[in-house]
Design a protein around this motif. Structure first.
Motif, PDB file in Angstrom:
ATOM      1  N   ALA A 198      28.296  80.860  66.658  1.00 53.66           N
ATOM      2  CA  ALA A 198      27.907  81.934  65.664  1.00 53.66           C
ATOM      3  C   ALA A 198      28.304  83.188  66.597  1.00 53.66           C
ATOM      4  O   ALA A 198      28.189  83.542  67.571  1.00 53.66           O
TER       5      ALA A 198
ATOM      6  N   VAL B 252      29.615  86.474  61.438  1.00 52.42           N
ATOM      7  CA  VAL B 252      28.590  86.941  60.341  1.00 52.42           C
ATOM      8  C   VAL B 252      27.933  88.114  60.773  1.00 52.42           C
ATOM      9  O   VAL B 252      27.695  88.516  61.956  1.00 52.42           O
TER      10      VAL B 252
ATOM     11  N   ASN C 172      29.530  79.640  54.218  1.00 47.06           N
ATOM     12  CA  ASN C 172      29.451  79.030  55.578  1.00 47.06           C
ATOM     13  C   ASN C 172      29.236  77.523  55.503  1.00 47.06           C
ATOM     14  O   ASN C 172      29.805  77.141  56.473  1.00 47.06           O
TER      15      ASN C 172
ATOM     16  N   ALA D 216      22.920  81.981  59.912  1.00 51.58           N
ATOM     17  CA  ALA D 216      24.160  81.202  60.238  1.00 51.58           C
ATOM     18  C   ALA D 216      23.730  79.935  61.234  1.00 51.58           C
ATOM     19  O   ALA D 216      24.165  78.965  61.052  1.00 51.58           O
TER      20      ALA D 216
END
Length: 277
Positions: A17, A256, A243, A262
């Motif tokens: 992420a 994000v 996602n 996420a």
């Protein structure tokens, strides 16, 4: 599949992420939200604690039709933030969202790790040479025109084919400039309408021909909130849904606003694929 960030090898075979920190006053979702050092540090610490591998800092709004700002204005916005974050979180891996080579140079010299260029060198002829000399990982995005003009430049005869041709040329150019670590970003919302964005997401796995890590930047974008007839602040659930599709179709990095969600998405998709998180 690894990239070298300031001497640390980051393995992208397991998705990561990238938390977004916009220090612009006019970003479509969080513009103007982080106005002082305390707010910035709290937000970044939260994203890091929630599992972000990278923090992406941007000081030039690239939303469609955004106001153009000078290089000096961008530098005055971003450099103090880079210094603050490096001093507070010495191990942080900062990605710099800029298309200007001098901004890239200043930020990497200050301690940033990656360059995230929405124009893939098209808006500054010195960018790839600079990144090659800096030996920094380079995120190249597909876009046409500029943030001010891209909305009208969305005619394609074959979207996926044309995006792949673009990346083939750009990756070759980057290699010639000595850039070793390249990440590709298909540019959701950049010179693409909503239908084209969904086609791109559905066929994202067709970009794997480049054998490079793939970044998906879907977070709270208009393809979500306009389709659902909601506001960006209500688009977290839609973001998570898309996602998930991006990860199933080969994304290595999720860029994000909401890192915790996420990371949950990444863990669940890893479980589906039988990958240890």
């Amino acid at each position: 599949m690894t990239i070298n960030c300031k001497g640390s090898l980051i393995d992208l075979s397991t998705p990561k992420a990238m938390g977004i920190l916009n220090v612009t006053p006019d970003s479509f979702y969080d513009g103007g939200r982080y106005k002082d050092e305390n707010q910035i540090l709290i937000q970044v610490e939260t994203m890091l604690n929630d599992g972000a591998t990278f923090i992406d800092v941007g000081a030039y709004s690239s939303r469609p039709g955004a106001d153009h700002i000078s290089e000096e204005e961008e530098k005055s916005r971003i450099l103090p933030i880079v210094e603050l974050l490096i001093n507070t979180f010495p191990e942080i891996l900062l990605s710099i969202d800029t298309f200007r080579s001098k901004i890239a140079q200043h930020c990497i010299d200050t301690g940033a790790s990656l360059i995230n260029d929405i124009s893939a060198g098209n808006l500054d002829k010195n960018m790839m040479t600079t990144v090659g000399e800096l030996k920094a990982p380079y995120i190249i995005m597909h876009m046409r025109g500029t943030p001010q003009t891209m909305k009208s430049l969305n005619h394609y005869d074959d979207l996926i084919h044309e995006v792949n041709i673009y990346f083939a040329k750009k990756v070759s150019e980057a290699r010639e400039k000595g850039i070793n670590d390249i990440i590709i970003d298909p540019g959701f919302g950049f010179a693409k309408n909503i239908d084209q964005n969904f086609e791109l997401l559905n066929k994202l796995n067709l970009l794997s021909i480049h054998n490079l890590p793939l970044l998906a930047g879907l977070s709270r974008k208009s393809m979500i909130y306009k389709t659902l007839n909601i506001e960006p602040k209500e688009a977290l659930n839609g973001t998570t849904s898309l996602n998930t599709i991006a990860l199933l179709n080969g994304a290595s990095i999720l860029r994000v606003h909401d890192v915790k969600e996420a990371m949950e998405c990444i863990k669940l998709v890893n479980a589906i694929k039988g990958i240890s998180s």
